[in-house]
Write a protein that holds these residues in place. Structure first.
Motif, short mmCIF file in Angstrom:
data_model
loop_
_atom_site.label_atom_id
_atom_site.label_comp_id
_atom_site.label_asym_id
_atom_site.label_seq_id
_atom_site.Cartn_x
_atom_site.Cartn_y
_atom_site.Cartn_z
N LEU A 1 0.84 -1.20 0.00
CA LEU A 1 0.00 0.00 0.00
C LEU A 1 0.87 1.24 0.00
N PHE A 2 0.57 2.15 -0.89
CA PHE A 2 1.25 3.43 -0.95
C PHE A 2 0.27 4.49 -0.47
N LEU A 3 0.54 5.05 0.70
CA LEU A 3 -0.35 6.04 1.29
C LEU A 3 0.22 7.43 1.06
N PHE A 4 -0.64 8.32 0.65
CA PHE A 4 -0.25 9.70 0.43
C PHE A 4 -0.98 10.57 1.45
N LEU A 5 -0.20 11.10 2.38
CA LEU A 5 -0.77 11.89 3.47
C LEU A 5 -0.38 13.34 3.32
N ALA A 6 -1.26 14.21 3.75
CA ALA A 6 -0.97 15.65 3.73
C ALA A 6 -1.25 16.23 5.11
N VAL A 7 -0.32 17.00 5.60
CA VAL A 7 -0.51 17.72 6.86
C VAL A 7 -0.85 19.17 6.50
N ILE A 8 -2.07 19.57 6.80
CA ILE A 8 -2.57 20.88 6.41
C ILE A 8 -2.79 21.72 7.65
N ALA A 9 -2.01 22.79 7.80
CA ALA A 9 -2.15 23.68 8.95
C ALA A 9 -3.43 24.49 8.82
N LYS A 10 -4.14 24.62 9.94
CA LYS A 10 -5.39 25.36 9.93
C LYS A 10 -5.47 26.21 11.20
N THR A 11 -5.81 27.48 11.03
CA THR A 11 -5.97 28.38 12.17
C THR A 11 -7.34 28.16 12.80
N GLN A 12 -7.34 27.91 14.09
CA GLN A 12 -8.58 27.69 14.82
C GLN A 12 -8.77 28.79 15.86
N ILE A 13 -9.79 29.62 15.69
CA ILE A 13 -10.10 30.67 16.64
C ILE A 13 -10.92 30.06 17.78
N PHE A 14 -10.42 30.16 19.00
CA PHE A 14 -11.15 29.57 20.13
C PHE A 14 -11.69 30.62 21.09
N TYR A 15 -11.35 31.90 20.89
CA TYR A 15 -11.98 32.99 21.64
C TYR A 15 -12.11 34.19 20.72
N ASN A 16 -13.30 34.78 20.71
CA ASN A 16 -13.55 35.94 19.85
C ASN A 16 -14.52 36.88 20.54
N GLN A 17 -14.08 38.11 20.80
CA GLN A 17 -14.97 39.11 21.39
C GLN A 17 -14.95 40.35 20.52
N GLY A 18 -16.09 40.61 19.87
CA GLY A 18 -16.23 41.76 19.00
C GLY A 18 -16.97 42.92 19.64
N PHE A 19 -17.40 42.76 20.91
CA PHE A 19 -18.06 43.81 21.68
C PHE A 19 -19.32 44.32 21.00
N ASN A 20 -20.06 43.41 20.38
CA ASN A 20 -21.37 43.76 19.83
C ASN A 20 -22.48 43.50 20.84
N ILE A 21 -22.08 43.36 22.09
CA ILE A 21 -23.00 43.22 23.21
C ILE A 21 -22.59 44.22 24.28
N SER A 22 -23.34 44.29 25.36
CA SER A 22 -23.01 45.24 26.41
C SER A 22 -21.72 44.83 27.11
N LEU A 23 -21.11 45.78 27.80
CA LEU A 23 -19.88 45.50 28.52
C LEU A 23 -20.12 44.42 29.57
N VAL A 24 -21.24 44.48 30.27
CA VAL A 24 -21.55 43.47 31.29
C VAL A 24 -21.69 42.10 30.65
N ALA A 25 -22.40 42.04 29.54
CA ALA A 25 -22.62 40.75 28.87
C ALA A 25 -21.33 40.18 28.31
N SER A 26 -20.37 41.02 28.00
CA SER A 26 -19.10 40.53 27.45
C SER A 26 -18.27 39.80 28.49
N GLY A 27 -18.53 40.08 29.77
CA GLY A 27 -17.75 39.47 30.84
C GLY A 27 -16.46 40.20 31.16
N TRP A 28 -16.16 41.27 30.41
CA TRP A 28 -14.96 42.06 30.68
C TRP A 28 -15.23 42.99 31.87
N THR A 29 -14.29 43.09 32.79
CA THR A 29 -14.51 43.83 34.03
C THR A 29 -13.44 44.89 34.25
#
Length: 248
Positions: free
Chosen positions: A9-37
């Motif tokens: 068996l000849f296996l052809f593998l590719a390692v593809i880097a991918k950026t994963q955003i795990f936190y995003n705050q755009g402040f389209n909510i109130s300051l209280v709702a954002s959790g920022w203090t």
């Protein structure tokens, strides 16, 4: 009888880097709702009031978040977090006579299982010379202690003014006097990886000892993101070759 058909068996593998955003705050909510203090810092200055006005962290569309390299504006449908004088309603404009030393900090963010973390945000900033400024901090223990990083961040578009760094976040100023939104992308140190209580913060300071001078804007930030690089392995194809045909 049993027929055995070996394969290579000849296996052809590719390692593809991918950026994963795990936190995003755009402040389209109130300051209280954002959790920022907010925290008032007593050193080196107090947090007084002048003419019944104080400088406070706020979230509204009075200072609209914009893409990098775009001049600041208001009421464009994209609220941002900013330091502004209460009651003036004019976005990231501060009262220089009201001494200010205030931190605004995110809630705890889990980086468990995350490595090679990148922090990205868009901002505008100015203030009077080096006396009035915004700077970045982070915590790896839920805010018990804070680290103020040094050095110049990576800025892609536009370039930061000479002398700007994570201790003195200043952007270019447009001909209109508005700040030019700037992106900062910074690789976090390994100490921020794989913890449950990482926090990011911004501090604004303005010193009334400047004699009442003010250079707008103060500071505004939008689209605070944490991301990591994932490396999934993808099977592109395989080939099987029959070597022989034995009967036994």
């Amino acid at each position: 009888m049993k027929r055995t058909i070996p394969f290579v068996l000849f296996l052809f593998l590719a390692v593809i880097a991918k950026t994963q955003i795990f936190y995003n705050q755009g402040f389209n909510i109130s300051l209280v709702a954002s959790g920022w203090t907010n925290t008032d810092l007593a050193v080196p200055w107090g947090n007084g009031v002048a003419f019944g006005i104080s400088n406070q962290w706020q979230v509204s569309d009075a200072e609209s978040g914009r893409p990098a390299n775009i001049c600041g504006g208001a009421s464009l449908g994209n609220p941002s977090l900013f330091m502004g004088a209460t009651g003036l309603g004019s976005g990231a404009a501060y009262l220089s006579n009201a001494s200010t030393n205030r931190r605004i900090a995110s809630p705890n963010i889990s980086t468990v299982g995350k490595t090679n973390i990148t922090l990205s945000f868009n901002f505008i900033g100015n203030g009077y010379l080096t006396a009035d400024k915004a700077y970045l901090q982070y915590s790896i223990n839920g805010g018990t202690s804070w680290v103020t990083p040094a050095g110049a961040p990576t800025s892609s578009n536009p370039a930061l003014p000479v002398g700007s760094n994570l201790n003195n976040l200043k952007s270019q100023i447009c001909g209109s006097g508005q700040g030019r939104w700037t992106n900062v992308t910074w690789s976090l140190p390994a100490t921020t990886e794989n913890i449950a209580n990482f926090r990011v913060a911004f501090v604004w300071q303005n010193d009334p000892a400047t004699g009442g001078s003010a250079s707008d804007p103060s500071f505004a930030v939008d689209d605070v993101q944490l991301s990591t690089i994932s490396l999934p392995i993808t099977l592109l194809s395989f080939t099987g070759n029959q070597l022989n045909n034995n009967t036994n």
